[in-house]
Write a protein that holds these residues in place. Structure first.
Motif, PDB file in Angstrom:
ATOM      1  N   THR A 239       0.853  -1.055  -0.162  1.00 51.84           N
ATOM      2  CA  THR A 239      -0.008  -0.088  -0.049  1.00 51.84           C
ATOM      3  C   THR A 239       0.802   1.203   0.113  1.00 51.84           C
ATOM      4  O   THR A 239       1.899   1.245   0.842  1.00 51.84           O
ATOM      5  CB  THR A 239      -0.906   0.093   1.463  1.00 51.84           C
ATOM      6  OG1 THR A 239      -1.660  -1.195   1.258  1.00 51.84           O
ATOM      7  CG2 THR A 239      -1.861   1.295   1.294  1.00 51.84           C
ATOM      8  N   ARG A 244      -1.917   4.776   2.709  1.00 49.74           N
ATOM      9  CA  ARG A 244      -1.743   4.137   3.919  1.00 49.74           C
ATOM     10  C   ARG A 244      -2.214   5.302   4.809  1.00 49.74           C
ATOM     11  O   ARG A 244      -2.708   4.774   5.947  1.00 49.74           O
ATOM     12  CB  ARG A 244      -0.303   3.851   3.972  1.00 49.74           C
ATOM     13  CG  ARG A 244      -0.011   2.976   5.066  1.00 49.74           C
ATOM     14  CD  ARG A 244       1.216   2.178   5.038  1.00 49.74           C
ATOM     15  NE  ARG A 244       2.293   3.106   5.138  1.00 49.74           N
ATOM     16  CZ  ARG A 244       3.155   3.001   3.957  1.00 49.74           C
ATOM     17  NH1 ARG A 244       3.182   2.293   3.211  1.00 49.74           N
ATOM     18  NH2 ARG A 244       4.396   4.200   4.241  1.00 49.74           N
ATOM     19  N   SER A 247      -6.068   5.751   4.713  1.00 45.12           N
ATOM     20  CA  SER A 247      -6.590   4.526   5.262  1.00 45.12           C
ATOM     21  C   SER A 247      -6.567   4.439   6.789  1.00 45.12           C
ATOM     22  O   SER A 247      -7.459   3.999   7.501  1.00 45.12           O
ATOM     23  CB  SER A 247      -6.202   3.432   4.679  1.00 45.12           C
ATOM     24  OG  SER A 247      -6.185   3.275   3.221  1.00 45.12           O
ATOM     25  N   LEU A 259      -6.868  -5.254  15.488  1.00 43.66           N
ATOM     26  CA  LEU A 259      -6.881  -4.931  14.018  1.00 43.66           C
ATOM     27  C   LEU A 259      -6.624  -6.234  13.179  1.00 43.66           C
ATOM     28  O   LEU A 259      -5.693  -6.839  13.321  1.00 43.66           O
ATOM     29  CB  LEU A 259      -5.933  -3.844  13.602  1.00 43.66           C
ATOM     30  CG  LEU A 259      -5.751  -3.554  11.934  1.00 43.66           C
ATOM     31  CD1 LEU A 259      -7.148  -3.061  11.598  1.00 43.66           C
ATOM     32  CD2 LEU A 259      -4.708  -2.695  11.694  1.00 43.66           C
ATOM     33  N   TYR A 260      -7.612  -6.518  12.330  1.00 47.02           N
ATOM     34  CA  TYR A 260      -7.052  -7.468  11.363  1.00 47.02           C
ATOM     35  C   TYR A 260      -6.638  -6.608   9.967  1.00 47.02           C
ATOM     36  O   TYR A 260      -7.466  -5.909   9.465  1.00 47.02           O
ATOM     37  CB  TYR A 260      -8.342  -8.378  10.610  1.00 47.02           C
ATOM     38  CG  TYR A 260      -9.175  -9.304  11.565  1.00 47.02           C
ATOM     39  CD1 TYR A 260      -8.231  -9.453  13.133  1.00 47.02           C
ATOM     40  CD2 TYR A 260     -10.060  -9.873  11.456  1.00 47.02           C
ATOM     41  CE1 TYR A 260      -8.984 -10.425  14.065  1.00 47.02           C
ATOM     42  CE2 TYR A 260     -10.591 -10.789  12.347  1.00 47.02           C
ATOM     43  CZ  TYR A 260     -10.406 -11.067  13.516  1.00 47.02           C
ATOM     44  OH  TYR A 260     -10.856 -11.702  14.236  1.00 47.02           O
ATOM     45  N   ASP A 261      -5.503  -7.099   9.407  1.00 48.11           N
ATOM     46  CA  ASP A 261      -5.136  -6.613   8.014  1.00 48.11           C
ATOM     47  C   ASP A 261      -5.059  -7.617   7.185  1.00 48.11           C
ATOM     48  O   ASP A 261      -4.127  -8.548   7.336  1.00 48.11           O
ATOM     49  CB  ASP A 261      -3.496  -5.832   8.492  1.00 48.11           C
ATOM     50  CG  ASP A 261      -2.930  -5.523   7.107  1.00 48.11           C
ATOM     51  OD1 ASP A 261      -3.674  -5.532   6.064  1.00 48.11           O
ATOM     52  OD2 ASP A 261      -1.922  -5.025   7.129  1.00 48.11           O
ATOM     53  N   ALA A 264      -2.078  -8.681   3.715  1.00 42.17           N
ATOM     54  CA  ALA A 264      -1.325  -7.613   4.382  1.00 42.17           C
ATOM     55  C   ALA A 264       0.156  -7.298   3.567  1.00 42.17           C
ATOM     56  O   ALA A 264       0.646  -6.245   3.839  1.00 42.17           O
ATOM     57  CB  ALA A 264      -0.743  -8.081   5.757  1.00 42.17           C
ATOM     58  N   VAL A 269       0.813  -1.547   6.371  1.00 44.15           N
ATOM     59  CA  VAL A 269      -0.624  -0.914   7.249  1.00 44.15           C
ATOM     60  C   VAL A 269      -0.291  -1.760   8.737  1.00 44.15           C
ATOM     61  O   VAL A 269      -0.620  -0.968   9.658  1.00 44.15           O
ATOM     62  CB  VAL A 269      -1.673  -1.278   6.625  1.00 44.15           C
ATOM     63  CG1 VAL A 269      -2.944  -1.107   7.438  1.00 44.15           C
ATOM     64  CG2 VAL A 269      -2.104  -0.633   5.238  1.00 44.15           C
ATOM     65  N   SER A 270      -0.094  -2.742   8.776  1.00 47.24           N
ATOM     66  CA  SER A 270       0.054  -3.433  10.067  1.00 47.24           C
ATOM     67  C   SER A 270       1.084  -2.778  10.966  1.00 47.24           C
ATOM     68  O   SER A 270       0.924  -2.475  11.951  1.00 47.24           O
ATOM     69  CB  SER A 270       0.324  -4.978   9.899  1.00 47.24           C
ATOM     70  OG  SER A 270      -0.631  -5.790   9.282  1.00 47.24           O
ATOM     71  N   VAL A 282      -2.496  -6.400  16.247  1.00 49.18           N
ATOM     72  CA  VAL A 282      -2.475  -6.491  15.010  1.00 49.18           C
ATOM     73  C   VAL A 282      -2.393  -7.982  14.440  1.00 49.18           C
ATOM     74  O   VAL A 282      -1.424  -8.380  14.848  1.00 49.18           O
ATOM     75  CB  VAL A 282      -1.560  -5.352  14.210  1.00 49.18           C
ATOM     76  CG1 VAL A 282      -1.900  -5.640  12.782  1.00 49.18           C
ATOM     77  CG2 VAL A 282      -1.622  -4.194  14.885  1.00 49.18           C
ATOM     78  N   ALA A 284      -1.873  -9.769  10.993  1.00 46.36           N
ATOM     79  CA  ALA A 284      -1.506  -9.450   9.592  1.00 46.36           C
ATOM     80  C   ALA A 284      -1.641 -10.751   8.756  1.00 46.36           C
ATOM     81  O   ALA A 284      -0.950 -11.797   8.936  1.00 46.36           O
ATOM     82  CB  ALA A 284       0.107  -9.112   9.456  1.00 46.36           C
ATOM     83  N   PHE A 328      -8.853  -3.766   8.368  1.00 42.15           N
ATOM     84  CA  PHE A 328      -8.473  -3.226   7.000  1.00 42.15           C
ATOM     85  C   PHE A 328      -8.159  -4.189   5.986  1.00 42.15           C
ATOM     86  O   PHE A 328      -7.730  -5.129   6.204  1.00 42.15           O
ATOM     87  CB  PHE A 328      -7.014  -2.369   7.358  1.00 42.15           C
ATOM     88  CG  PHE A 328      -6.355  -2.068   5.751  1.00 42.15           C
ATOM     89  CD1 PHE A 328      -6.901  -0.876   5.411  1.00 42.15           C
ATOM     90  CD2 PHE A 328      -5.252  -2.574   5.190  1.00 42.15           C
ATOM     91  CE1 PHE A 328      -6.333  -0.389   3.947  1.00 42.15           C
ATOM     92  CE2 PHE A 328      -4.853  -2.271   4.014  1.00 42.15           C
ATOM     93  CZ  PHE A 328      -5.488  -1.099   3.534  1.00 42.15           C
TER      94      PHE A 328
END
Length: 411
Positions: A239, A244, A247, A259-261, A264, A269-270, A282, A284, A328
């Motif tokens: 990303t 990024r 988002s 957070l679920y990435d 990934a 992002v993670s 997180v 990933a 995400f």
């Protein structure tokens, strides 16, 4: 029979009588009995009072309920009652279980000297400008804290956590940090040793100890974002920096978010999400083995220990993970609607942000909206151009336009 009982939750410092306050000494002299864990009771034997060995609130209440002859009760706790202490929970349980028409319960908290305060004084340094973490019986993100701050105090206990700290300090290349390790603080066999991160051994950190860690070069990515050239890259898509940033702002991560990435990639992002707070967890999720390897490399570089890599395809791998607060979606492998249903089932109020580059993905997004898998999506298109020097001229080169879709609970 209506009786009034006074219960004192007493912080007795590290254990040595020399570091107890005069108030603590006076109260212990007047108590009818003393309750506490075995190590605490050993340090107050000189008062020659009846003792009950327990640190569990329910056990303590049950014992007190069957020993009404004791009306002035001292419960001894290590350190200070307001510093990683069981005093708060214990007071709540006592008031809930013992207060009734037959007993009037009055609870007092008596402060003590904590090991952090004591060690800071021994090292001729302050503690009010430090991050303080207890990893004694609790899972903590201490690696990211150490990496991000100049000074950290860490409370440890047990060989398992000692081994874990040694391994992680080496894994995340925190070799130049300095560990000031205090053992048996306040006792005659008190020991303070200094080790570089690269020199740490399990023996150094074994048993109950308090540690101050100095990091002369703390990371500062949290406040300025990570530019493209800093990432460990491969052939896996990543990303872009500007997308990024947008988002992450749209996600609106909370301090203790989960957070679920999904999809990934390299973990950009993670990693940046994890850097927002040392309490964020997180996951990933990436199907490409090369991507998993890159995420692990970037984890090491940016010391984001609480990013957990999950190899596999969503939604198949989501069931065993803890419930998400935020999701995400950077890649779906054609499973967008199945993924949305899975995360909605786990948490109907989850915040979702997804990136789309193709019109086919936007078509799926609109179908998901019709099926109430997305409730009130905001859709924006972001077009980023960057200047490039060509001889004496400068040209703006455009990147692919990206759709950023945000769906969150209203209000």
């Amino acid at each position: 029979m209506n009786i009034t009982r006074q219960i004192y939750l007493i912080g007795i410092g590290m254990g040595s009588r020399n570091t107890r306050t005069l108030l603590t000494e006076s109260i212990l002299e007047q108590c009818d009995c003393i309750i506490g864990a075995s190590r605490m009771l050993e340090s107050v034997q000189e008062y020659k009072k009846p003792q009950f060995c327990s640190y569990k609130p329910d056990e303590i209440c049950q014992w007190l309920d069957t020993h009404l002859q004791y009306q002035n009760i001292g419960i001894v706790l290590s350190g200070d009652t307001g510093f990683y202490s069981g005093a708060k929970k214990l007071e709540n349980v006592i008031k809930t279980k013992l207060g009734n028409d037959e007993q009037c319960i009055q609870v007092y908290q008596i402060p003590g000297i904590s090991s952090v305060v004591y060690l800071a004084a021994k090292l001729h340094t302050s503690w009010d400008d430090a991050k303080i973490i207890s990893a004694h019986g609790e899972k903590q993100n201490y690696i990211q804290t150490i990496a991000n701050h100049n000074k950290t105090f860490l409370l440890l206990g047990g060989n398992d956590i000692a081994e874990e700290v040694c391994k992680k300090v080496k894994k995340y290349h925190l070799d130049d940090t300095l560990f000031y390790i205090g053992k048996n603080l306040s006792y005659e066999n008190e020991l303070i040793v200094i080790r570089k991160g690269s020199e740490l051994t399990i023996e150094d950190l074994s048993g109950l100890c308090t540690v101050m860690i100095k990091n002369t070069r703390p990371q500062s990515w949290k406040y300025k974002g990570i530019p493209e050239e800093e990432w460990v890259r491969g052939k896996v898509p990543m990303t872009k920096e500007e997308i990024r940033e947008i988002s992450l702002r749209k996600l609106g991560l909370t301090e203790d978010a989960v957070l679920y990435d999904i999809g990934a990639g390299t973990g950009s992002v993670s990693i940046e999400a994890a850097l927002c707070s040392e309490k964020i967890r997180v996951y990933a999720i990436e199907k490409n083995p090369e991507g998993i390897s890159l995420i692990e490399e970037n984890k090491k570089k940016f010391c984001t220990d609480w990013v957990t890599t999950i190899e596999g395809v969503a939604p198949d791998v989501l069931n065993k993970l803890e419930k998400p607060t935020h999701v995400f979606i950077g890649g779906t492998s054609g499973n967008l609607k199945a993924i949305l249903k899975a995360v909605r089932d786990r948490n109907p109020e989850v915040t979702i942000v997804l990136n789309a580059i193709t019109l086919e993905t936007i078509k799926e997004t609109m179908e998901a909206t019709d099926e109430r898998l997305l409730l009130n999506p905001e859709i924006i298109q972001v077009c980023v151009s960057k200047a490039k020097t060509l001889g004496q001229y400068h040209m703006m080169l455009g990147q692919n336009p990206i759709y950023v879709v945000t769906d969150r609970k209203e209000g």
